[in-house]
Design an enzyme around this catalytic site. Structure first.
Site, PDB file in Angstrom:
ATOM      1  N   PHE A   5       0.839  -1.194   0.000  1.00  0.00           N
ATOM      2  CA  PHE A   5       0.000   0.000   0.000  1.00  0.00           C
ATOM      3  C   PHE A   5       0.881   1.253   0.000  1.00  0.00           C
ATOM      4  O   PHE A   5       2.093   1.181   0.204  1.00  0.00           O
ATOM      5  CB  PHE A   5      -0.895   0.024   1.243  1.00  0.00           C
ATOM      6  CG  PHE A   5      -2.030  -0.967   1.197  1.00  0.00           C
ATOM      7  CD1 PHE A   5      -3.099  -0.783   0.332  1.00  0.00           C
ATOM      8  CD2 PHE A   5      -2.032  -2.068   2.028  1.00  0.00           C
ATOM      9  CE1 PHE A   5      -4.142  -1.685   0.293  1.00  0.00           C
ATOM     10  CE2 PHE A   5      -3.076  -2.979   1.999  1.00  0.00           C
ATOM     11  CZ  PHE A   5      -4.140  -2.790   1.125  1.00  0.00           C
ATOM     12  N   ARG A  12      -2.597   3.741   9.188  1.00  0.00           N
ATOM     13  CA  ARG A  12      -3.847   4.493   9.281  1.00  0.00           C
ATOM     14  C   ARG A  12      -5.059   3.570   9.430  1.00  0.00           C
ATOM     15  O   ARG A  12      -6.102   4.000   9.937  1.00  0.00           O
ATOM     16  CB  ARG A  12      -4.007   5.383   8.048  1.00  0.00           C
ATOM     17  CG  ARG A  12      -3.003   6.524   7.986  1.00  0.00           C
ATOM     18  CD  ARG A  12      -3.365   7.529   6.906  1.00  0.00           C
ATOM     19  NE  ARG A  12      -3.309   6.970   5.570  1.00  0.00           N
ATOM     20  CZ  ARG A  12      -2.213   6.951   4.817  1.00  0.00           C
ATOM     21  NH1 ARG A  12      -1.071   7.453   5.292  1.00  0.00           N
ATOM     22  NH2 ARG A  12      -2.253   6.440   3.595  1.00  0.00           N
ATOM     23  N   VAL A  45       5.841   5.706  -5.883  1.00  0.00           N
ATOM     24  CA  VAL A  45       6.852   5.257  -6.835  1.00  0.00           C
ATOM     25  C   VAL A  45       6.286   4.173  -7.742  1.00  0.00           C
ATOM     26  O   VAL A  45       5.578   3.283  -7.280  1.00  0.00           O
ATOM     27  CB  VAL A  45       8.105   4.721  -6.103  1.00  0.00           C
ATOM     28  CG1 VAL A  45       9.087   4.095  -7.092  1.00  0.00           C
ATOM     29  CG2 VAL A  45       8.783   5.842  -5.332  1.00  0.00           C
ATOM     30  N   ASP A  76      10.104  -3.150 -10.056  1.00  0.00           N
ATOM     31  CA  ASP A  76       8.986  -3.933  -9.527  1.00  0.00           C
ATOM     32  C   ASP A  76       9.412  -5.355  -9.187  1.00  0.00           C
ATOM     33  O   ASP A  76       9.427  -5.761  -8.020  1.00  0.00           O
ATOM     34  CB  ASP A  76       7.843  -3.958 -10.540  1.00  0.00           C
ATOM     35  CG  ASP A  76       7.119  -2.628 -10.630  1.00  0.00           C
ATOM     36  OD1 ASP A  76       7.184  -1.852  -9.661  1.00  0.00           O
ATOM     37  OD2 ASP A  76       6.495  -2.356 -11.664  1.00  0.00           O
ATOM     38  N   GLY A 155      35.556  -4.592 -17.144  1.00  0.00           N
ATOM     39  CA  GLY A 155      36.868  -4.591 -17.782  1.00  0.00           C
ATOM     40  C   GLY A 155      36.952  -5.449 -19.030  1.00  0.00           C
ATOM     41  O   GLY A 155      38.040  -5.610 -19.587  1.00  0.00           O
TER      42      GLY A 155
END
Length: 323
Positions: A5, A12, A45, A76, A155
């Site tokens: 979430f 909350r 995001v 993700d 390299g």
């Protein structure tokens, strides 16, 4: 319990980690967020944002071009894989301690971990130019690791070169790495055996300032071969290489079907379609990929077998609008 979430949503709802511990001390509570604690921890995001804030985009793209996001879901799926590792560690720890714990993974952190070689190069940059990057020796290095096109890291000089048919096929290319151990075979294969006796070419250090010229010569040869033919010649010589395979080619690749990496699934509404199977192969417990359930398909089964409701209880729940 696993959740992703928005920041603070579970708290909350009245279930901070401390409350969850009281309810079930053995519970493992796993969360994916965009950022860890800090000035951005309340920001939303998505995949491309994670790539941009985790260092991937700034180090991906053509030389002098704009930052570029990759088609791979490193934000993700990459974060999900990190979370799985954390959950497995927490499960193992619980066997010894009897206690659950909070497992958190930030997308920015996970992308940065996948870019750790570039972070290493950032430290090297303070001691001088990065000699395996195409900016060396004629270009300029700034204060941060630059974008390097398709150059190989570690390299070992590498580049994508054209193959026969590139004019009409957007994927007629092959990636070739000029590894020092296999350079003699590569030089002979492309018709440049003269390089092997030339001090201007026969050592990795001598070749570094001329990588563009080297790959131009390699490309002259690969343009006379299709990409699979080129791979068939170079692979026995231990030259690291790989054809650019399109999604269309991968979907039709028989070996991927046989290993279960690409599977066909039959869905009652969508019909048959292809999807990626399990890339992890276990000898004693192979995975079988099944279709996703329809909305509500297993509701009664779960209410009966998991919740313990009888048919009357399910009927009452439906009447009350709970189902």
């Amino acid at each position: 319990m696993v959740e992703n979430f928005g920041p603070g949503a579970i708290d909350r709802m009245g279930f901070p980690w401390e409350k969850i511990q009281e309810i079930n001390p053995r519970l493992i509570y796993a969360s994916i967020k965009g950022f860890g604690p800090g000035p951005y921890d309340d920001c939303k995001v998505y995949e491309n944002v994670a790539q941009c804030t985790g260092g991937a985009a700034s180090t991906t793209g053509q030389i002098g071009g704009v930052p570029t996001v990759t088609g791979a879901q490193i934000g993700d799926s990459g974060t999900g894989l990190h979370l799985v590792a954390g959950v497995l560690a927490a499960l193992f720890q619980r066997e010894a301690s009897g206690k659950g714990q909070r497992v958190t993974c930030a997308m920015q952190d996970s992308v940065l971990n996948l870019c750790r070689v570039k972070l290493r190069d950032q430290q090297r940059l303070t001691h001088g130019p990065l000699t395996e990057y195409p900016q060396y020796p004629n270009g300029e290095f700034g204060d941060a690791v630059p974008r390097a096109g398709n150059a190989s890291g570690g390299g070992q000089p590498g580049w994508i070169v054209k193959c026969k048919g590139w004019e009409t096929d957007p994927d007629a290319y092959i990636y070739v790495i000029a590894q020092a151990q296999a350079f003699s075979g590569l030089a002979e294969a492309i018709g440049r055996a003269d390089w092997l006796d030339d001090p201007e070419w026969n050592t990795p250090r001598a070749r570094l300032p001329k990588l563009d010229e080297m790959f131009e010569e390699i490309e002259k040869w690969t343009m006379t071969k299709d990409k699979m033919e080129a791979m068939g010649i170079l692979n026995p010589l231990n030259v690291p290489c790989g054809p650019i395979l399109s999604m269309g080619e991968l979907a039709q690749e028989e070996s991927l079907r046989q290993t279960g990496t690409v599977v066909e699934v039959d869905h009652p509404e969508r019909g048959k379609y292809l999807t990626v199977g399990n890339p992890i192969k276990l000898s004693d417990s192979p995975a079988e990929v099944e279709r996703s359930p329809l909305l509500g398909e297993h509701t009664e089964e779960i209410l009966t077998d998991v919740v313990g409701l009888d048919p009357e209880g399910i009927a009452r729940a439906r009447e009350q609008g709970a189902i």
